[in-house]
Design a protein around this motif. Structure first.
Motif, short mmCIF file in Angstrom:
data_model
loop_
_atom_site.label_atom_id
_atom_site.label_comp_id
_atom_site.label_asym_id
_atom_site.label_seq_id
_atom_site.Cartn_x
_atom_site.Cartn_y
_atom_site.Cartn_z
N GLY A 50 -23.32 -6.89 -23.09
CA GLY A 50 -23.49 -5.45 -22.88
C GLY A 50 -23.62 -5.13 -21.40
O GLY A 50 -23.08 -5.83 -20.54
N ILE A 51 -24.35 -4.05 -21.11
CA ILE A 51 -24.52 -3.59 -19.72
C ILE A 51 -24.99 -4.75 -18.84
O ILE A 51 -24.48 -4.94 -17.73
CB ILE A 51 -25.53 -2.42 -19.67
N MET A 52 -25.93 -5.53 -19.33
CA MET A 52 -26.49 -6.64 -18.53
C MET A 52 -25.72 -7.95 -18.72
O MET A 52 -25.42 -8.66 -17.76
CB MET A 52 -27.96 -6.86 -18.93
N GLY A 53 -25.43 -8.28 -19.99
CA GLY A 53 -24.87 -9.60 -20.30
C GLY A 53 -23.50 -9.84 -19.67
O GLY A 53 -23.22 -10.95 -19.19
N LEU A 105 -29.54 -9.73 -25.79
CA LEU A 105 -29.39 -8.79 -26.90
C LEU A 105 -30.49 -7.73 -26.84
O LEU A 105 -31.48 -7.91 -26.13
CB LEU A 105 -29.45 -9.57 -28.22
N PRO A 106 -30.35 -6.63 -27.61
CA PRO A 106 -31.32 -5.54 -27.45
C PRO A 106 -32.77 -5.92 -27.78
O PRO A 106 -33.66 -5.75 -26.95
CB PRO A 106 -30.78 -4.46 -28.38
N ASN A 107 -33.05 -6.42 -29.00
CA ASN A 107 -34.46 -6.57 -29.39
C ASN A 107 -34.65 -7.80 -30.29
O ASN A 107 -33.69 -8.47 -30.66
CB ASN A 107 -34.92 -5.29 -30.10
N SER A 146 -33.10 -11.66 -23.35
CA SER A 146 -33.38 -10.31 -23.84
C SER A 146 -34.85 -9.98 -23.59
O SER A 146 -35.68 -10.88 -23.48
CB SER A 146 -33.13 -10.22 -25.35
N SER A 147 -35.16 -8.68 -23.54
CA SER A 147 -36.57 -8.26 -23.47
C SER A 147 -37.03 -8.02 -24.90
O SER A 147 -36.65 -7.02 -25.51
CB SER A 147 -36.71 -6.96 -22.69
N ILE A 148 -37.85 -8.94 -25.42
CA ILE A 148 -38.29 -8.81 -26.81
C ILE A 148 -39.80 -9.03 -26.91
O ILE A 148 -40.47 -9.26 -25.89
CB ILE A 148 -37.53 -9.79 -27.74
N ILE A 192 -38.18 2.76 -25.16
CA ILE A 192 -39.03 2.97 -26.34
C ILE A 192 -39.26 1.64 -27.05
O ILE A 192 -40.38 1.30 -27.45
CB ILE A 192 -38.39 4.00 -27.29
N LYS A 193 -38.19 0.85 -27.16
CA LYS A 193 -38.30 -0.48 -27.77
C LYS A 193 -39.33 -1.33 -27.02
O LYS A 193 -40.20 -1.96 -27.62
CB LYS A 193 -36.90 -1.12 -27.77
N ASP A 194 -39.25 -1.32 -25.69
CA ASP A 194 -40.19 -2.12 -24.90
C ASP A 194 -41.62 -1.61 -25.07
O ASP A 194 -42.56 -2.40 -25.20
CB ASP A 194 -39.81 -2.07 -23.41
P1 NAD Z 1 -26.55 -3.38 -24.48
O1 NAD Z 1 -26.85 -2.62 -25.71
O2 NAD Z 1 -25.70 -2.75 -23.42
O3 NAD Z 1 -25.88 -4.79 -24.86
C1 NAD Z 1 -26.19 -5.54 -25.98
C2 NAD Z 1 -24.91 -6.23 -26.44
O4 NAD Z 1 -25.23 -7.15 -27.51
C3 NAD Z 1 -23.85 -5.27 -27.02
O5 NAD Z 1 -22.61 -5.51 -26.37
C4 NAD Z 1 -23.78 -5.62 -28.52
O6 NAD Z 1 -22.47 -5.50 -29.04
C5 NAD Z 1 -24.23 -7.06 -28.52
N1 NAD Z 1 -24.87 -7.52 -29.75
C6 NAD Z 1 -25.89 -6.95 -30.44
N2 NAD Z 1 -26.25 -7.72 -31.48
C7 NAD Z 1 -25.45 -8.81 -31.46
C8 NAD Z 1 -25.35 -9.98 -32.27
N3 NAD Z 1 -26.16 -10.18 -33.31
N4 NAD Z 1 -24.41 -10.90 -31.94
C9 NAD Z 1 -23.59 -10.71 -30.87
N5 NAD Z 1 -23.65 -9.63 -30.07
C10 NAD Z 1 -24.57 -8.68 -30.36
O7 NAD Z 1 -27.97 -3.78 -23.87
P2 NAD Z 1 -28.32 -4.18 -22.35
O8 NAD Z 1 -28.61 -2.95 -21.56
O9 NAD Z 1 -27.33 -5.17 -21.84
O10 NAD Z 1 -29.75 -4.90 -22.59
C11 NAD Z 1 -29.87 -6.20 -23.13
C12 NAD Z 1 -31.32 -6.64 -22.99
O11 NAD Z 1 -31.66 -6.65 -21.59
C13 NAD Z 1 -32.32 -5.67 -23.68
O12 NAD Z 1 -33.37 -6.42 -24.24
C14 NAD Z 1 -32.81 -4.81 -22.53
O13 NAD Z 1 -34.10 -4.28 -22.78
C15 NAD Z 1 -32.79 -5.81 -21.38
N6 NAD Z 1 -32.67 -5.25 -20.04
C16 NAD Z 1 -31.79 -4.22 -19.80
C17 NAD Z 1 -31.71 -3.69 -18.51
C18 NAD Z 1 -30.77 -2.54 -18.19
O14 NAD Z 1 -30.89 -1.94 -17.11
N7 NAD Z 1 -29.83 -2.20 -19.07
C19 NAD Z 1 -32.50 -4.20 -17.47
C20 NAD Z 1 -33.34 -5.28 -17.74
C21 NAD Z 1 -33.42 -5.80 -19.02
#
Ligand code: NAD
Length: 295
Positions: free
Chosen positions: A10-13, A65-67, A95-97, A238-240
Motif C-alpha cells: 500500500g502507501i507504505m509497503g 498491512l493495516p491492522n 504494520s502498526s498493530i 482511529i485504529k491506532d
Molecule cells: P494501505 O491501506 O495503503 O496498504 C495496505 C495494503 O495491504 C493494501 O494494498 C491492501 O491491498 C493490502 N492488504 C490488506 N490485507 C491483505 C492481505 N491479507 N494480504 C495481502 N495484502 C493485503 O496502508 P498503509 O498506509 O500502507 O499502512 C500500512 C501500515 O503501516 C498500517 O498499519 C499503518 O498504520 C502503518 N503506517 C502507515 C503510515 C502512513 O503514513 N500511511 C505511516 C506509518 C505507519
C-alpha cells in the motif's frame, strides 16, 4: 543474499519494497489488490499468487498491512504464510498493530521454530519513499541483529526496544504524541484566527520556538491549504488509538488526552473524513467554532 518476501504493498509497503530491491535483495511480493503489481513486475520483482508462495520462496517475510486482523489473515488463513513457511525462517511484521496481537503471533510462530519481530515504523509516505523511516523493534535480540541490515535498507534508524510487542508499544506511544500535536496545533490556529491574528503568521512566529515540531512543519501547510489528501488516513489513526485504548485498559492505565482525541477522530469519521489525512482534525475545530483557516 537473503531472499525477501513482502506482503502488503500500500502507501507504505510499495516504496519500502522498492528500497529493499534497490539494495540488491531478491524480492518476491504479494498484495491483495492487484493494481500495484504491474509496477512491481516492471522492476524485476517476482509476483506470488498468495502468501503461501511468498513464504515458500523466501527466507524472511515482511508484512505491511493495516491492522491485527489483516496480519492474522495473512499468516493463518488458507494459502497464507503459515502454509508455506518452514523452521528457521522469520516473519517481520512492520504494520502498526496491537502489542497483544504481536505477542500472540510471536508465540504461535515460535512453536514452529519460526522467528517473529514486530517492527512498526514512523515517518509516513515521504519517509518510506526516501528510505528514512524510523523502525522500532520488539522480539529476540539475536533475531533483531540478524535482520538489522535488511531493515536499514528502508530506514534511517532501526531501534531495538525489547521483548515481543515492544515495537508496537513504542509505535502506539508515537501515535498518541502525533495525534496530540495535530490536535493542539489545530485548536491553537482556530483560537488565533478568532482572536484576530493570521494563523499563517502565527505559524511563522512560533515554528522556531519551543512549540515548533516536525508535526507542525509537516501538517501546517496542509491545514492552511485545506488539502487533506493522505498521507496517513484518519481511519488508520482511529485504529491506532483503539489499540492504545485497548492496551491501556489491559495494563490499567488512565489516558484522558488520548480518550478525548479518540472522540475528535470519531467525529471526523462521522463527517466523512475517514479517508482524509489525519491533519483533517483541524476541520473539527473549524466546525465547532464556525470558522475556516484557509480564508
Ligand atoms: P494501505 O491501506 O495503503 O496498504 C495496505 C495494503 O495491504 C493494501 O494494498 C491492501 O491491498 C493490502 N492488504 C490488506 N490485507 C491483505 C492481505 N491479507 N494480504 C495481502 N495484502 C493485503 O496502508 P498503509 O498506509 O500502507 O499502512 C500500512 C501500515 O503501516 C498500517 O498499519 C499503518 O498504520 C502503518 N503506517 C502507515 C503510515 C502512513 O503514513 N500511511 C505511516 C506509518 C505507519
Amino acid at each position: 543474499m537473503l531472499r525477501v518476501g513482502f506482503i502488503g504493498l500500500g502507501i507504505m509497503g510499495k516504496p519500502m519494497a522498492k528500497n529493499i530491491k534497490r539494495e540488491g535483495y531478491k524480492l518476491i511480493v504479494y498484495n491483495r489488490s492487484k493494481s500495484v503489481l504491474e509496477e512491481m513486475e516492471e522492476l524485476g520483482i517476482i509476483i506470488a499468487a498468495n502468501g503461501k508462495e511468498v513464504a515458500e520462496k523466501s527466507d524472511v517475510i515482511i508484512t505491511m498491512l493495516p491492522n491485527s486482523p489483516d496480519v492474522s489473515a495473512a499468516l493463518f488463513d488458507e494459502n497464507g504464510i503459515i502454509d508455506g513457511i518452514s523452521a528457521g525462517k522469520a516473519v517481520i511484521d512492520m504494520s502498526s498493530i496491537s502489542p497483544v496481537a504481536s505477542k500472540e503471533f510471536y508465540s504461535k510462530l515460535n512453536e514452529m521454530d519460526v522467528s517473529f519481530l514486530d517492527a512498526p515504523v514512523s515517518g509516513g509516505e515521504t519517509g518510506a519513499i526516501e528510505g528514512t523511516i524510523a523502525v522500532m523493534v520488539g522480539g529476540e535480540k539475536p533475531v533483531f541483529d540478524k535482520y538489522y541490515d535488511l531493515l536499514m535498507t528502508m530506514a534511517s534508524s532501526v531501534t531495538y526496544v525489547g521483548e515481543a510487542g515492544s515495537g508496537n508499544i513504542a509505535k502506539l506511544a508515537n501515535q498518541m504524541i502525533v495525534a496530540s500535536n495535530i490536535t493542539a496545533i489545530s485548536e491553537a490556529y482556530v483560537f488565533a484566527k478568532k482572536a484576530g491574528a493570521d494563523p499563517k503568521v502565527v505559524f511563522e512566529a512560533i515554528r522556531g520556538g519551543l512549540a515548533g515540531s516536525k508535526v507542525m512543519e509537516h501538517k501546517s501547510p496542509k491545514i492552511f491549504d485545506d488539502n487533506y489528501d493522505p498521507g496517513f488516513r484518519i481511519e488508520l489513526h482511529i485504529k491506532d488509538m483503539q489499540n492504545v485504548m485497548d492496551t491501556a485498559r489491559s495494563v490499567n492505565v488512565s489516558i484522558p488526552i488520548a480518550a478525548s482525541i479518540m472522540e475528535i477522530l470519531q467525529s471526523c469519521k462521522i463527517d466523512g473524513l475517514e479517508k482524509k489525512d489525519h491533519s483533517a482534525i483541524a476541520k473539527y475545530f473549524e466546525k465547532i467554532n464556525n470558522t475556516k483557516l484557509d480564508d
